[in-house]
Design a protein around this motif. Sequence first.
Motif: not given
Length: 413
Positions: A20-27, A144-145, A234-245
Amino acid sequence: MTTTNRFKLSTMMFLEFFIWGAWFVTLGTFLDKNLSASGSQSASVFSTQSWGAIIAPFIIGLIADRFFNAEKILAVLHLIGAVLMYQMYNATDVSVFYPYVLSYMILFMPTLALVNSVSFNQMKDPEKEFSNIRVWGTIGWIVAGLAISYLFHWDSPEALAKGMLKNTFMLAAIASLALGLLSFALPKTPPKVSSSEKVNVKEMLGLDALNLLKDKNFAIFFISSVLICIPLAFYYQNAHPFLSSIGVENPTGKMAIGQISEALFILLIPVFFKRYGFKTTILVGMLAWAVRYVLFAFGNSGELSFMLLIGIALHGVCYDFFFVSGQIYTNAKAGERYKSSAQGLITLATYGVGMLIGFEVAGWITDTYKTSETTIDWKMVWLIPSIIAAAVFLLFSVLFKQEKVKDTETVVA
């Protein structure tokens, strides 16, 4: 429990949450960078988790509990999941990706209950033994992360530009294949219910526990649980794109801080219960959501990066103090008659209905504050869920009355 079975169950938990952690965090980042998905399209993809949570009780209640050993169903679901993961790895468009991720989540969400069932079946004292097995799931998510950021570097700007983030699905596929094969060797967990016994759909979905809503306090808690899932989405959907961007280095590895925090703060829940009571404990969890999103809104990848790290670390308070505390409260309020049904009802309400609404709202807000093809007004994207969390905090603090509820293990005040 034998040492061999303890090792098998620990490995099972590790792989279950590693997958789950291998793909969902970066989805979210994958959908943006690799498939050029809009906010609403991302919301639809993330909502597959909710549809999986809604459908999962039928798979467990109609099949796992009646006809086949839990470990064999677990094996089949993960082997099919490995194939679906490989198809997600090959997908080049959201329209192609969506049917695979929907199918995958419908099959994956029931496995969360199945791994628990297999574990509990081997335990003489689950309350003491289960945490030692379940902690390996959290470790699996963390590993995974860390692997994605610090071993493979798939979330680096260079790798993102080359579309290498899709490799997370191949990693998850390999782990799913491994868990599928391992599951055939897990301790036997036969069906709990006779195949000839009449199906009770209301009990299966936890709907018979709706009687608990006649209790005003439980009704307030129930409504608050659904509403707090909106900022959670919001955290699940946007946190990783936010940090990356915004240029945070190794964002996937840094988000693993949240799981480390979760493992640590769960140990503090009994202390908070005893000293401050249930209402204060759950209010701290709600307030943490509002605070973390303010930190996200005003933090940056430079001199204010500590604000982002604190926000991530608050995940343990956000999740444990609200959701784990809520599960304990639900267990205490339900009594023997509705104990299982009440937990099913809360899961259906939060991960099902609440998160489904939350992902749609998060997608709409993200699209609304998209200022160009490549830029988003992240400050507004985070301030809005912060306001929602604060509103739920006020609702709960005013309407929920202090009470004492006792069961065999817990006193909730």
